[in-house]
Design a protein around this motif. Structure first.
Motif, PDB file in Angstrom:
ATOM      1  N   ASN A 171      27.728  43.385  36.098  1.00 30.72           N
ATOM      2  CA  ASN A 171      28.628  44.526  35.925  1.00 30.72           C
ATOM      3  C   ASN A 171      30.089  44.147  36.171  1.00 30.72           C
ATOM      4  O   ASN A 171      30.924  45.015  36.414  1.00 30.72           O
ATOM      5  N   GLY A 172      30.390  42.855  36.108  1.00 32.75           N
ATOM      6  CA  GLY A 172      31.753  42.406  36.375  1.00 32.75           C
ATOM      7  C   GLY A 172      32.738  42.871  35.318  1.00 32.75           C
ATOM      8  O   GLY A 172      32.382  43.104  34.153  1.00 32.75           O
ATOM      9  N   THR A 173      33.999  42.996  35.734  1.00 28.06           N
ATOM     10  CA  THR A 173      35.062  43.439  34.834  1.00 28.06           C
ATOM     11  C   THR A 173      35.733  42.222  34.207  1.00 28.06           C
ATOM     12  O   THR A 173      36.174  41.311  34.909  1.00 28.06           O
ATOM     13  N   LEU A 174      35.817  42.215  32.889  1.00 28.41           N
ATOM     14  CA  LEU A 174      36.445  41.097  32.189  1.00 28.41           C
ATOM     15  C   LEU A 174      37.959  41.132  32.338  1.00 28.41           C
ATOM     16  O   LEU A 174      38.566  42.215  32.270  1.00 28.41           O
ATOM     17  N   PRO A 175      38.606  39.999  32.554  1.00 24.97           N
ATOM     18  CA  PRO A 175      40.069  39.959  32.559  1.00 24.97           C
ATOM     19  C   PRO A 175      40.632  40.478  31.241  1.00 24.97           C
ATOM     20  O   PRO A 175      40.040  40.266  30.176  1.00 24.97           O
ATOM     21  N   SER A 176      41.757  41.138  31.298  1.00 21.07           N
ATOM     22  CA  SER A 176      42.331  41.767  30.101  1.00 21.07           C
ATOM     23  C   SER A 176      42.771  40.753  29.058  1.00 21.07           C
ATOM     24  O   SER A 176      42.879  41.080  27.876  1.00 21.07           O
ATOM     25  N   ASN A 177      43.039  39.510  29.474  1.00 23.63           N
ATOM     26  CA  ASN A 177      43.520  38.510  28.510  1.00 23.63           C
ATOM     27  C   ASN A 177      42.398  37.672  27.912  1.00 23.63           C
ATOM     28  O   ASN A 177      42.658  36.722  27.174  1.00 23.63           O
TER      29      ASN A 177
END
Length: 341
Positions: free
Chosen positions: A157-163
């Motif tokens: 459920n980790g959040t992906l970096p925006s870049n």
């Protein structure tokens, strides 16, 4: 002090002096031999750098008989690699086999730039085919490459970096679907940092795609339609004549891809037609040094899209021969003494 004592003191002084000087000068003297040879070789430059990866590709290249060794200085052995000096179609070239993987590819390419007067790089070898519209035996000359091995590997459920450029949700590949929790989570594809002699020191450009030289890629379109080999031997042949295609995309990572699902992901997400383990590293080093670079790859297998064993063991030699023939023809039409940049 008596003369005898003075002579003894001088002798002791000279003994100590030579004991200090000889060890310090012995190493530079040994190193000076290859350095002097490099100076003599570079006086005849500039050279076109030719870089391939592993022995079957090298064997196919030399089987073309296009490379003519320099009779005075045929090679230089440095850091475990043999740099061969010679000519192809009246153009001075330095050839080297770098070894498998991005570290070997980048280290060898930078070593070539540091040691020799190089005005361009032609990299070639075999690759996996990720594009269903292409076939084993075809030769691709991509316009750009992505390093698809720089990952942010996250928990489920980790959040992906925006870049991040794209992501691969490993759990979506569960079979049966949507059953259980896949603890491998998600992978986010990151940019590369490109340092260049043409920009400010220690200031990197964030890139995902690195471009091969546009002028050389345009020149390579003259090779489209060239005759390529169809048969490995009298009993093993492809169903159709291979073709040469210019201007597609390629991907590179330290991964030998032999998985149908991942092959499809790479094509659907990044629209790459070839997968290999060296090209983007060589292109990046060339760009960092402000130099022309082009890549030619012969497609040896379907990167997991085939049934049964990987086709590299059957058609690898054919793909290596076809790309070697394409390299010979490209060098033939390449203008002499191309400028860096």
């Amino acid at each position: 002090m008596s003369p005898s004592k003075q002579m003894a003191s001088i002798a002791i002084f000279l003994f100590i002096l030579f004991s200090l000087v000889i060890p310090m000068t012995a190493i530079p003297l040994r190193k000076s031999r290859p350095l002097n040879l490099l100076r003599r070789i570079n006086r005849d430059g500039p050279y076109l750098g030719l870089i391939t990866v592993y022995p079957p590709e090298e064997e196919a290249f030399f089987a073309t008989n296009a490379f003519k060794p320099n009779p005075r200085h045929p090679f230089v052995d440095l850091s475990g690699r043999r740099f061969r000096v010679g000519k192809m179609n009246d153009k001075r070239v330095i050839y080297v086999r770098c070894g498998v993987g991005m570290v070997n590819a980048a280290a060898t390419t930078q070593q070539m730039f540091d040691l020799f007067y190089i005005n361009g790089i032609v990299h070639f070898g075999i690759a996996g085919n990720a594009n269903n519209s292409m076939s084993i035996g075809d030769v691709t000359i991509p316009k750009e490459f992505a390093h698809t091995g720089i990952w942010d590997w996250l928990k489920p459920n980790g959040t992906l970096p925006s870049n991040d450029i794209a992501h691969l949700d490993i759990g979506s590949y569960n079979e049966p679907k949507e059953e259980g929790i896949n603890l491998l989570g998600r992978i986010g594809y990151s940019n590369e940092q490109l340092f260049s002699s043409l920009s400010k020191p220690n200031v990197a450009e964030e890139v995902f795609w690195v471009q091969t030289n546009r002028d050389w890629v345009k020149l390579a379109t003259n090779l489209e339609g060239m005759e390529l080999e169809k048969c490995v031997n009298l009993s093993i042949c492809l169903p159709e004549k291979p073709k040469l295609i210019v201007g597609l995309r390629g991907s590179t990572s330290n991964i030998f891809v032999d998985n149908q699902a991942y092959r499809k992901f790479l094509f659907d997400t990044f629209h790459v037609s070839s997968v290999d383990m060296e090209s983007s590293a060589i292109v990046m080093v060339g760009l960092s040094n402000g130099c022309h670079v082009i890549v030619l790859r012969g497609l040896s297998d379907l990167a997991g899209g085939q049934k049964g064993n990987n086709g590299i063991f059957t058609f690898g030699s054919l793909a290596a021969l076809n790309v070697a023939k394409a390299v010979v023809q490209f060098v033939k039409i390449l203008p002499k003494h191309a400028k860096r940049g």
